[in-house]
Design a protein around this motif. Structure first.
Motif, mmCIF file in Angstrom:
data_model
loop_
_atom_site.group_PDB
_atom_site.id
_atom_site.type_symbol
_atom_site.label_atom_id
_atom_site.label_comp_id
_atom_site.label_asym_id
_atom_site.label_seq_id
_atom_site.Cartn_x
_atom_site.Cartn_y
_atom_site.Cartn_z
ATOM 1 N N GLU A 175 0.879 -1.446 0.151
ATOM 2 C CA GLU A 175 0.181 -0.171 -0.215
ATOM 3 C C GLU A 175 0.949 1.249 -0.063
ATOM 4 N N ALA A 189 2.520 1.556 -3.433
ATOM 5 C CA ALA A 189 1.425 2.184 -4.408
ATOM 6 C C ALA A 189 1.378 3.780 -4.375
ATOM 7 N N LEU A 190 1.592 4.423 -3.076
ATOM 8 C CA LEU A 190 1.597 5.831 -2.932
ATOM 9 C C LEU A 190 2.811 6.463 -3.505
ATOM 10 N N ALA A 204 4.699 5.289 -5.680
ATOM 11 C CA ALA A 204 4.786 5.140 -7.171
ATOM 12 C C ALA A 204 3.896 6.272 -7.778
ATOM 13 N N GLN A 205 2.621 6.471 -7.085
ATOM 14 C CA GLN A 205 1.612 7.659 -7.531
ATOM 15 C C GLN A 205 2.433 8.748 -7.267
ATOM 16 N N LEU A 206 3.354 9.266 -6.296
ATOM 17 C CA LEU A 206 3.935 10.488 -6.065
ATOM 18 C C LEU A 206 5.213 10.593 -6.924
ATOM 19 N N ASN A 245 5.991 10.693 -9.937
ATOM 20 C CA ASN A 245 5.909 11.550 -11.240
ATOM 21 C C ASN A 245 5.194 12.889 -10.855
ATOM 22 N N GLN A 246 5.151 13.359 -9.785
ATOM 23 C CA GLN A 246 4.408 14.544 -9.315
ATOM 24 C C GLN A 246 5.404 15.449 -8.438
ATOM 25 N N ALA A 276 6.873 12.843 0.252
ATOM 26 C CA ALA A 276 6.339 11.259 0.170
ATOM 27 C C ALA A 276 6.881 10.549 1.211
ATOM 28 N N SER A 283 4.122 8.721 3.401
ATOM 29 C CA SER A 283 4.233 6.919 3.416
ATOM 30 C C SER A 283 4.410 6.572 4.892
#
Length: 262
Positions: A14, A17-18, A20-22, A24-25, A41, A45
């Motif tokens: 979990e 996944a957070l 990985a989402q962050l 490219n931001q 991040a 996390s």
């Protein structure tokens, strides 16, 4: 331990996944000390991981890199690195992971390291082996230092970079090469899975090495300090190898240190 390990896997996946989402931001970067980064991040996390651990194991202690959690009277303590490889992450270099290690009375008994970009999940349980994506892993069988690939790290908070540069130079001359990827937990997993024959670092926090050190020993390798002495979770040094090159590598550490003292 199986229940603890399964829950740790869920939490790491979990949190991964957070991350990985962050990845490219845009990032919010601050500094704990010069060159020692922390990002939003890391904090997000860690908050997620601690909330999940406290809801599942409210009596367990938690020691986390960014200061979350806290000690308890429990014999169990979780060591949490919510983003191992923060500098890589901050620079969009895709080498980082989430890692959780569970210690019972100071001995690591379960560990998880999850690389969300490669979807590589390393798990280990005391006396039950080490695994990559549920497949058993083992250290390499290369017996010679001259045929080995090693790894090391230069943490920003360490004061002994000059000594490690001398080690780095010497091993570059004696081996197939040295890698410095910037995530100690993944480096330890690379030893466990036979990608590296050895990894050393002179200043490493317990949350960076708890899970990874168990991976190595459960994969058939050896973990010690650089003198070949007993590994300490709360100590500074760590040297992990396939076991076959351990003595030869420790001899080089001693040789370089002796020349430095003369």
């Amino acid at each position: 331990m199986e229940n603890y390990l399964n829950i740790a896997v869920e939490i790491c996946e979990e949190a991964g996944a957070l991350l990985a989402q962050l990845f490219n931001q845009p990032r919010e970067i601050s500094y704990k000390r010069p060159s020692d980064l922390v990002t939003d991040a890391d904090r997000r996390s860690e908050a997620l991981i601690i909330e999940r651990l406290q809801s599942r194991f409210p009596k367990h202690g938690i020691v986390a890199e960014e200061g979350g959690g806290g000690k308890t009277d429990s014999d169990y303590c979780w060591y949490v690195d919510p983003l191992d490889g923060t500098t890589n992450f901050a620079h969009s270099f895709p080498v980082f992971c989430v890692t959780l290690g569970l210690a019972y009375r100071g001995e690591v008994v379960a560990g998880v390291v999850y690389d969300p970009l490669r979807e590589e999940l390393f798990t280990a349980e005391r006396s039950a082996g080490a695994y990559l994506n549920n497949k058993r892993i083992h250290v390499s069988k290369i017996p010679k230092l001259s045929e080995s690939l090693l790894a090391t790290g230069f943490p920003p908070f360490a004061s002994n970079h000059d000594l490690n540069i001398e080690y780095y130079l010497r091993f570059t001359q004696l081996t197939h090469g040295i890698r410095r990827a910037g995530s100690a937990a993944l480096d330890l997993c690379s030893v466990a899975s036979g990608r590296f024959e050895g990894f050393w670092e002179l200043k490493l926090n317990p949350w960076d090495k708890a899970a990874g050190s168990l991976m190595v020993t459960e994969a058939g390798g050896r973990v010690s300090d650089i003198k070949g002495g007993q590994f300490g979770l709360l100590g500074n040094e760590v040297f992990a190898s396939n076991g076959l090159i351990h003595e030869a590598t420790c001899a080089v550490f001693a040789e370089v240190l002796a020349q430095r003292v003369e």
